[in-house]
Design an enzyme around this catalytic site. Sequence first.
Site, PDB file in Angstrom:
ATOM      1  N   GLU A 254      62.417  16.796  56.225  1.00 39.33           N
ATOM      2  CA  GLU A 254      63.810  16.431  56.496  1.00 39.33           C
ATOM      3  C   GLU A 254      64.397  16.006  55.166  1.00 39.33           C
ATOM      4  O   GLU A 254      64.069  14.938  54.626  1.00 39.33           O
ATOM      5  CB  GLU A 254      63.894  15.299  57.526  1.00 39.33           C
ATOM      6  N   CYS A 288      71.265   9.535  55.397  1.00 39.56           N
ATOM      7  CA  CYS A 288      71.169  10.978  55.151  1.00 39.56           C
ATOM      8  C   CYS A 288      72.157  11.769  55.986  1.00 39.56           C
ATOM      9  O   CYS A 288      72.665  12.806  55.538  1.00 39.56           O
ATOM     10  CB  CYS A 288      69.736  11.456  55.393  1.00 39.56           C
TER      11      CYS A 288
END
Length: 487
Positions: A254, A288
């Site tokens: 990720e 993020c």
Amino acid sequence: MALNEKVNTYLDFSTFHNVINGELSPTPGKTRHGVNPDTLENNPEVPLSTIEDVNRAVEAAEKAAKLWCEVPWSERASAIQRYADAIEKHTEDFVQILIKETGKPINLARLEFITCVRYLRGFCQLSLPEEVIEDTKERKVVTRYTPLGVVVGIVPWNFPVQLSCVKLAPALLTGNAYIWKPSPHTPYCSIKVAELGQRFFPPGVLQILSGDNDLGRLLAEHPNVQMVSFTGTAEVGKKIMECCSKTLKRMVLELGGNDPAIICADVDPVVVATTIAYISFCHSGQICIAMKRIYVHEAVYDAVLAAMVSFVQTLKIGLDEEAHAGPISNKDHFERVKDLLADVEKNELKVAIGSTKPLSDRSGYYLVPTIIDNPPDDARVVVEEQLGPVLPLMKWSEEADVISRANNTNTGLGASVWSRDMEQAERMAKQLQAGNIWINTHAEIQASTPYAGHKHSGLGIAMGVEGLKSCCNVQSIYTRTGGVVEY
């Protein structure tokens, strides 16, 4: 499988050790420390793990995984549930450490643990039964999922506990052993949360190793680790991928995002501007999946900008109950965001509110929430993921054009559309190139739903049933129920 009989029921928040095979494991003479981003004082010493520590932890994990996978799914889920209950009980103790290592305001630190507990409990509601593909008089075909063995979670500094919960829960639930590798900047809370876990899992099932950046390489290259789940930058993700390729191990990556938000002409400017600014500047933008590029229809651009500026003026900086944004979490990232702001100043981009300079009246890594008014699309502050309290707003007029601009990036973690017209919003949303799309909201994720990135924002899937499958080998079994076929 017996629980850990050697575990200490007292958590000492003044000393920090690795946890290997159910025991606290110091590294005499080999330690390091992080820095409090609010005060710039040194945090306590933590272990600096070596290859010997890695080998010991992997060996213990291998042995534990062989037994843990035989424990019934319901019992594994029950252990994770009890672990979640214990984390919830100790939240206030953990929060104080989290503040000192990440610089999160206290309410955001609490929210990290609330979310962590919710994820752990949410995963326990999932199941991964055998799938019957075919069942006839002549033949039965079944697909089942078996644990990989040893899973390593490499976790970043911005959400050190929350993001590990996303990794450890599916790994443990599916019968793997999990080795937790926290960021060198934020190992403290993770160590204590892992230590707490020894009360609920047998030795070797949940371990933690603290170290420098080289520790990730040692774990990713280890031949007896079967999977690495990594969250961080694309640059480091590529290095992890290279390390994993040497032994062809599984990966879930990720990586970074540069999420666009498209605001349509029919919105309530004040409501949407306030919501977007609240999310974008939370934790000083160090999220993020925060919105990082805001495209506002020209018909409401001025109103949205004015409302956003007005809201930002009310945001309190610091660590107390009323604060919304703390310091940048570490010096390396502080210098990176400062460099981005220096580029804003160098190119004379228009600052609607905020500053290109750090706060002069604070000792820590503080930057103020800053909005850049309609910069060009090729400005660094637009092209690069800021991961800081810097937010560019750009005008748009044509739908096809703004979709193209939003997609003009090598990242694809998330994106959102804001509109009262659901037909328009859904039409635009389906054209956005990202793994997670939101309409009239952003950054909402849950354990039951797959989470993945497109393009350079990642490989593999976390969360949801697909996230469970990522921690498993798939095995298809073909049975001739009517006996052997004669040829």
